[in-house]
Scaffold this motif. Structure first.
Motif: not given
Length: 66
Positions: A24-31, A33-38
């Motif tokens: 998900v992090a790779h294919y949706l780079p517009d997410l 950053t705070a969401l991914i880190l959380g």
């Protein structure tokens, strides 16, 4: 899923969830950053729980006390 299934297959479930998170992090780079880190921090916490489950299974199998 029942708790016995989750306890029996905790490591496999954890591995699948981490792989899905990476995809998900790779294919949706517009997410954000705070969401991914959380979510990454939550995954680390779940990893600790999985480790404790596996340690308990090992202790049960060898007859040791934790």
């Amino acid at each position: 899923m029942s708790m016995t299934f989750i306890k029996a297959h905790a490591t496999r479930i954890y591995a699948v969830l981490v792989a899905v998170l990476a995809l998900v992090a790779h294919y949706l780079p517009d997410l954000p950053t705070a969401l991914i880190l959380g979510v990454g921090a939550a995954v680390l916490g779940v990893g600790e729980a999985v480790q404790r489950i596996e340690n308990g299974k090992t202790a049960d199998a060898t007859g040791r006390q934790e």
